[in-house]
Design a protein around this motif. Structure first.
Motif, mmCIF file in Angstrom:
data_model
loop_
_atom_site.group_PDB
_atom_site.id
_atom_site.type_symbol
_atom_site.label_atom_id
_atom_site.label_comp_id
_atom_site.label_asym_id
_atom_site.label_seq_id
_atom_site.Cartn_x
_atom_site.Cartn_y
_atom_site.Cartn_z
ATOM 1 N N CYS A 45 0.911 -1.323 -0.075
ATOM 2 C CA CYS A 45 -0.368 -0.203 0.251
ATOM 3 C C CYS A 45 0.431 1.113 0.234
ATOM 4 C CB CYS A 45 -0.560 -0.191 1.231
ATOM 5 S SG CYS A 45 -2.066 1.306 1.037
ATOM 6 N N GLU A 48 2.012 1.316 -3.607
ATOM 7 C CA GLU A 48 1.089 1.982 -4.620
ATOM 8 C C GLU A 48 0.711 3.377 -4.062
ATOM 9 O OE1 GLU A 48 0.103 0.344 -7.159
ATOM 10 O OE2 GLU A 48 -1.179 1.118 -7.659
ATOM 11 N N ASN A 49 0.256 3.569 -3.415
ATOM 12 C CA ASN A 49 -0.418 4.772 -2.550
ATOM 13 C C ASN A 49 0.176 5.649 -2.507
ATOM 14 O OD1 ASN A 49 -3.250 3.987 -3.520
ATOM 15 N ND2 ASN A 49 -2.491 2.557 -2.136
ATOM 16 N N ASN A 50 1.622 5.967 -2.797
ATOM 17 C CA ASN A 50 2.414 7.831 -2.728
ATOM 18 C C ASN A 50 2.004 7.381 -1.355
ATOM 19 O OD1 ASN A 50 3.305 6.886 -4.968
ATOM 20 N ND2 ASN A 50 1.398 8.509 -5.682
ATOM 21 N N TRP A 67 -2.171 3.768 5.796
ATOM 22 C CA TRP A 67 -3.733 3.393 5.239
ATOM 23 C C TRP A 67 -3.794 2.086 6.055
ATOM 24 C CZ3 TRP A 67 -5.228 5.882 -1.056
ATOM 25 C CH2 TRP A 67 -4.353 7.030 -0.826
ATOM 26 N N LEU A 172 -1.440 8.201 -9.220
ATOM 27 C CA LEU A 172 -2.646 9.263 -8.001
ATOM 28 C C LEU A 172 -2.084 10.691 -7.319
ATOM 29 C CD1 LEU A 172 -2.993 7.471 -4.411
ATOM 30 C CD2 LEU A 172 -1.286 6.117 -6.502
ATOM 31 N N GLU A 181 -6.544 11.927 4.405
ATOM 32 C CA GLU A 181 -6.409 11.133 3.357
ATOM 33 C C GLU A 181 -7.023 9.161 3.606
ATOM 34 O OE1 GLU A 181 -1.873 11.885 2.142
ATOM 35 O OE2 GLU A 181 -2.005 9.673 2.154
ATOM 36 N N CYS A 183 -8.089 4.603 2.782
ATOM 37 C CA CYS A 183 -7.915 3.911 1.524
ATOM 38 C C CYS A 183 -8.715 3.698 0.784
ATOM 39 C CB CYS A 183 -8.076 2.563 2.533
ATOM 40 S SG CYS A 183 -9.105 1.602 1.447
ATOM 41 N N THR A 184 -8.450 4.139 -0.931
ATOM 42 C CA THR A 184 -9.653 4.162 -1.799
ATOM 43 C C THR A 184 -9.505 3.075 -2.409
ATOM 44 O OG1 THR A 184 -7.403 4.605 -2.616
ATOM 45 C CG2 THR A 184 -8.311 6.212 -1.830
ATOM 46 N N CYS A 186 -8.029 1.643 -3.584
ATOM 47 C CA CYS A 186 -7.033 1.332 -5.174
ATOM 48 C C CYS A 186 -8.073 2.204 -5.714
ATOM 49 C CB CYS A 186 -6.264 0.485 -5.377
ATOM 50 S SG CYS A 186 -4.941 -0.165 -4.380
ATOM 51 N N GLN A 188 -7.199 4.324 -8.475
ATOM 52 C CA GLN A 188 -6.933 4.240 -10.100
ATOM 53 C C GLN A 188 -6.754 3.060 -10.366
ATOM 54 O OE1 GLN A 188 -5.319 4.529 -6.772
ATOM 55 N NE2 GLN A 188 -3.485 3.229 -6.444
ATOM 56 N N THR A 213 -6.410 -4.841 -5.877
ATOM 57 C CA THR A 213 -5.669 -3.536 -5.183
ATOM 58 C C THR A 213 -4.428 -4.128 -4.904
ATOM 59 O OG1 THR A 213 -6.919 -4.804 -3.122
ATOM 60 C CG2 THR A 213 -8.133 -3.618 -4.130
#
Lengths: 284, 773
Positions: A45, A48-50, A67, A172, A181, A183-184, A186, A188, A213
């Motif tokens: 995570c 992937e999610n900066n 996250w 993203l 911010e 968890c989304t 993912c 994107q 994800t």
């Protein structure tokens, strides 16, 4: 719209399954029988999610940005029938691990408290966060029962030493100071998969398993299943059905000993993440 | 887009072909950089807002702005050798995923594998060669460094000694070739975690250091300290096996160890045992088993004589495991069949480690597990490429040679003995005796900074190579490593280890002139090995030569399978159990010290990766620190609480760290995690915590000469009051109960395995479709 009119027509606004005709409702299933608590999902995570690393001092002040986190408990929840080990001075049944991230609640407590509607619900069931609308009131984080919203107290991402910043994912944004911010699922990757499906002419259908994800993809024991709960053929939908967990309930009508539960479901927040009970051989 | 090339357009739509490909498959490797610029570092630096926007009407081949390309390669973060797919966009690698086709990891990765990117992009990477001038390491030009390298390594020298970390594939072959040409027999491999004692015991009993384990078939796994989910040879592979082992009908896991590991945390029953006494417990179980002729018949008489009449009560006293528990373990072993008994590093880390491993593995023979859950292996045809995992005995031989003056030149590659070895081994002093020291290294680690010539090398994401997994899921798998982007620091920065060593070789021996670089050496070698491969991969595009088709194929799959002889039958040759008398207590040093490795920082090599520093320890949940784990009852006796600073003193040294009161550690044991205590190694690692290896006594396993890592006795004394200890609980000062309880909230629910098997047998609802991305 006046408050009066809103209250009079409340049922229209709070109708269950408001988005029921939508083709997507993203959901997850996490099998705690398989989860070993290794943390592969956590690091995946970050990649992937900066997510920035904040260092020891900031971490100590609660500024960490994970996250996804692995919670570890020692004590059994009350009522567990395993008297055998209660007397022991060691945790003989091992630890209790649970990966915890945004549960993408369909009745999300974080959403109605946002003064600027920076957090809202998407038609496909995601609890979305609009970074450039967020003013940093942190009401949402305060209202989250899972404590999975993370606030940027500092501009961590501008302090990344070169060339470490070359790793940042351009799919993203990089968040800045004063923004909440979380968890989304993912998002994107979801959007990319939707676009790809649309390019191939499927507006309403993404083939199950055609994307994952980041946490699911990395999980060494395949404990995480992600997909579309509106797709009857999807692995996640089948898992929810097999374990007798349904949306739009704050209490499940389950057969005895069937695993499958949602954490803090009784709060009626409608999480889209189902967990499957951890299993222990009480005869060992 | 080039609209006139319709053929090319068609090729692009074939997504599977596009997604996994070889760097440089169309033209040279340099063609991959975005925007037609070869210097990515200075020109496409979005984050510091220096991006040069250039029109992309005619992009480079194989670069589509906004579209990610995946390169198949092999992870080198630990010796396990998982297959990876590296996601590259606009010339930068952004994410590593598991390669779904690789039998080692089946598309999965561990935290260390994910964090490989931070090793690759690490801000503390060495970028310029250095030479010691007037006692100080000084940056020099590559021309000067190469001259120095040629002078030192480019001649025959029988006194040259080479120390590598765990190595396999063509790096291993090239090092061996070099040492042959240089006339040196002094090749040593040292890595801290591969279980050398266990391998030796396996070799003695099964005739193979690493037989194959079938977790899926086992109804019961009884593990004596084998942390197969965390740090035992191939964590991702075994975690995948574990996932299947736990599906209904669910296998049972019992873990016996002094300090709870990640595997222990997932056990159905975790049993605390005094370090160094695991062999006695195995002996007790064996002696209970021989009462039944079924089990006794499987071993010869002299072995039976050595195990019958064990005094269970005395053993219960020695081990700290109750008589009742021993009987119940025996019962479990007889009820659940087939089982699998594993021996791991905490059991093997004693002076009688080999005897202990022998006693533990004997249980497998008695229980009839050999051939059921322990399977034979076939030999692959290229022993030069086999993984060399090494051990402490090799490090000792290396240091002895330096001390005695037998070696005058030391070359270090991928190993860091000055940090890793106990002070009692005197690695730094031995190292200082060498006339000249050379290091090939990515980072300024402790050993590198003590060298005279330092050559910065490529990361595994920049280098060509092959690698064989430490534990092969399928026999004969050879992983391919390829650059997944251009070198981060450009052409002036680090260089490939293979290129450097091949350059030296070329100067010494004309035969090596035929390869212009290490890439062509590896590719040529693989091409030549083709007849020995099972279905050599091939992607044919019209007009290509066979070599090109093979190259494209092997770069897309990321690994090849070598033909192996048939495995044959596994026969076990058991030896009598010969354990020494139970150890005496040591009044001055009442505690056992367990230096505990973990998935994350490993043995300390990943301490410079911030993602892993900030990944909480899986059990103590501490970040960015070292700590001492003490059992609550012992902590009470010592009068310490979580956060207090204690000094831990052995006869070989002393260190200070904060206490974590921790229930998963045996009462007479204190555990200190490995990974910290670096005095060099960049900004993220330097100056944090302590290294428990440093205070280990110089005790060794009697048969193999490996370091007895769990045999050191220590005393513990409180030296300062509570200070902040940073944990996952958002930095609360954690008292022992703070993060341990669910307070009745049922966050993690538990059901019994019996109910689980009843309700879920035959169901496969939770298994995801494992498709390629």
């Amino acid at each position: 719209m006046g408050l009066k009119r809103m209250l009079e027509n409340w049922s229209d606004f709070r109708k269950q399954d408001y988005y029921e005709d939508e083709p997507y409702m993203w959901g997850m299933s996490i099998d705690l029988n398989k989860c070993i608590g290794c943390g592969a999902c956590v690091t995946a995570c970050y990649a992937e999610n900066n997510l920035p690393t904040v260092g020891k001092e900031h971490y100590a002040s609660g500024h960490s940005m994970h996250w996804m986190r692995i919670e570890r408990y020692w004590e059994e929840p009350e009522g567990e029938a395993d008297i055998d080990i209660k007397e022991s001075e060691y945790p003989e049944r091992g630890a209790h691990y649970i990966p915890m991230m945004c549960q993408q609640c369909n009745h999300a407590p974080c959403e109605p408290v946002c003064p600027v509607a920076a957090t809202y619900h998407t038609p496909d069931g995601l609890n979305a966060q609009v970074y450039n609308r967020c003013i940093g009131s942190r009401y949402c984080g305060n209202n989250c029962p899972y404590k999975v919203r993370y606030f940027n107290f500092f501009d961590f991402n501008t302090e990344i030493p070169h060339p470490l910043e070359m790793q940042l994912n351009p799919d993203l944004s990089v968040r800045s100071k004063g923004v909440m911010e979380k968890c989304t699922f993912c998002v994107q990757r979801i959007r990319a998969a939707k676009d790809a499906a649309e390019d191939e002419g499927h507006r309403d259908h993404i083939e199950d398993g055609s994307f994952q994800t980041a946490c699911q993809q990395s999980c060494p024991t395949e404990a995480i299943v992600f997909g579309n709960l509106r797709d009857e053929a999807s692995a996640v939908k089948q898992s929810w059905e097999a374990h007798e967990v349904e949306l739009n309930r704050f209490e499940q009508d389950k057969s005895e000993d069937i695993r499958g539960y949602r954490v803090l479901e009784e709060l009626n927040v409608e999480p889209c993440v189902m967990y499957l009970d951890r299993v222990r051989d009480t005869e060992a | 887009m080039k609209s006139n090339k319709s053929g090319e357009q068609e090729a692009w739509s074939r997504r599977t072909f596009l997604k996994i490909m070889g760097l440089g498959s169309a033209g040279s490797a340099l063609a991959l950089t975005g925007c037609g610029d070869t210097d990515i570092v200075n020109n496409v630096d979005i984050e510091v807002r220096k991006e040069k926007v250039e029109p992309n009407v005619d992009p480079q081949d194989f670069v589509r702005p906004g579209i990610a390309i995946y390169y198949a390669s092999t992870c080198r973060q630990c010796p396990a050798g998982c297959g990876i797919h590296a996601r590259n966009r606009e010339g930068r690698v952004l994410k590593l995923e598991g390669n779904p086709a690789s039998p080692v990891n089946r598309g999965r990765l561990c935290p260390m594998g994910q964090a490989g990117l931070q090793a690759h992009y690490n801000p503390d990477r060495l970028t310029k060669p250095m030479i010691r001038k007037g006692g100080k390491l000084t940056e020099v030009s590559w021309a000067e460094a190469e001259n120095a390298l040629k002078k030192v390594l480019g001649r025959r020298n029988g006194k040259l000694a080479w120390l590598s970390g765990a190595v396999s594939g063509h790096h291993a072959a090239l090092i061996r070739t070099y040492l042959d040409v240089a006339g040196s027999n002094n090749s040593f491999v040292f890595d801290t975690l591969p279980p050398a004692v266990g391998h030796a015991a396996n070799e003695a009993i099964f005739g193979h250091a690493m037989p194959k384990y079938d977790f899926d078939k086992a109804a019961l796994i009884l593990s004596f300290g084998a942390d197969f989910l965390g740090t035992w040879m191939s964590p991702v592979h075994f975690a995948g096996e574990y996932g299947r082992f736990r599906a209904a009908p669910r296998g049972t896991l019992v873990q016996i160890e002094p300090k709870m590991t990640l595997t222990g945390a997932n056990a159905d029953r975790w049993i605390a045992i005094r370090p160094g006494t695991e062999g006695y417990l195995a002996l007790a179980l064996a002696s209970l088993l021989v009462e039944d002729a079924r089990y006794a018949d499987r071993v010869p008489v002299e072995v039976l004589d050595s195990i019958k009449d064990a005094d269970i009560e005395a053993i219960a006293n020695t081990t700290g495991v109750s008589v009742d528990r021993i009987h119940r373990l025996h019962q479990l072993l007889t009820q659940r069949s087939p089982s699998l008994v594993l021996s791991g590093s905490s059991a093997e880390g004693a002076e009688h480690g080999s005897e202990t491993a022998n006693a533990i593995l004997l249980l497998n023979v008695m229980l009839g597990n050999v051939g059921k859950t322990i399977l034979p292996r076939s030999k692959q045809p290229f022993p030069d490429l086999a993984p060399k995992l090494g051990g402490w005995s090799e490090l000792r031989a290396f240091l002895d040679g330096l001390n005695s003056g037998k070696f005058d030149t030391a070359v270090v590659f991928g190993s860091n003995p000055i940090y890793q070895a106990p002070k009692s081994l005197g690695a730094d002093k031995a190292f200082a005796k060498a006339k000249y020291r050379v290091s090939f290294s990515m980072f300024p680690d402790e050993t590198t900074m003590a060298c005279d010539l330092v050559l910065p090398i490529y990361s595994y994401l920049e280098e060509w190579n092959t690698a064989m997994p430490a534990y092969a899921a399928d026999d004969g798998q050879l992983g391919l490593q390829q650059p997944v982007m251009n070198p981060v620091f450009g052409s002036d920065g680090p260089r490939g280890f293979g290129d450097l060593l091949l350059g030296v070789l070329t100067n010494m021996d004309g035969r090596f002139k035929k390869w212009k670089d290490y890439e062509s050496y590896v590719m040529d070698a693989l091409f030549t090995m083709r007849p020995a491969m099972v279905k050599p991969p091939k992607i044919t595009v019209p007009g290509q030569t066979e070599m090109e088709a093979f190259r494209q194929g092997v770069l897309s799959t990321g690994f090849v399978r070598l033909k192996t002889a048939s495995a044959g039958k596994l026969t076990a040759k058991v030896r009598p159990v010969q354990l020494p008398k139970a150890p005496k207590e040591d009044g001055g040093h009442p505690f056992h010290l367990v230096p505990s490795p973990r998935l994350g920082l490993w043995d300390g090599r990943h301490a410079n990766l911030p993602w892993l520093q900030e990944l909480p320890d899986q059990l103590a949940e501490v970040v960015w620190d070292s700590w001492v784990e003490i059992h609550p009852a012992t902590a009470k006796k010592l009068g310490v609480i979580t956060g207090d600073v204690v000094s831990v003193t052995s006869s070989a040294g002393s260190l200070k760290a904060k206490v974590v009161v921790f229930p998963g550690v045996q009462r007479d044991t204190v555990a200190i995690p490995l990974g910290q205590g670096h005095t060099e190694y960049g900004r993220y690692a330097k100056g944090i915590g302590v290294n428990p290896y440093h205070i280990l006594e110089a005790k060794f396993d009697r048969q193999t000469g490996e370091l007895a890592t769990h045999a050191t006795r220590v005393s513990v004394k409180k030296v300062a009051d509570r200070g902040p200890l940073v944990t996952l609980a958002n930095g609360d000062l954690v008292l022992e109960s703070n993060t341990s309880t669910q307070a009745g909230r049922e966050i993690v629910k538990t059901v019994s395995a019996k109910d689980f098997d009843r309700t879920e047998s035959g169901k496969a609802a939770t298994r995801p479709a494992n498709k390629e991305v």
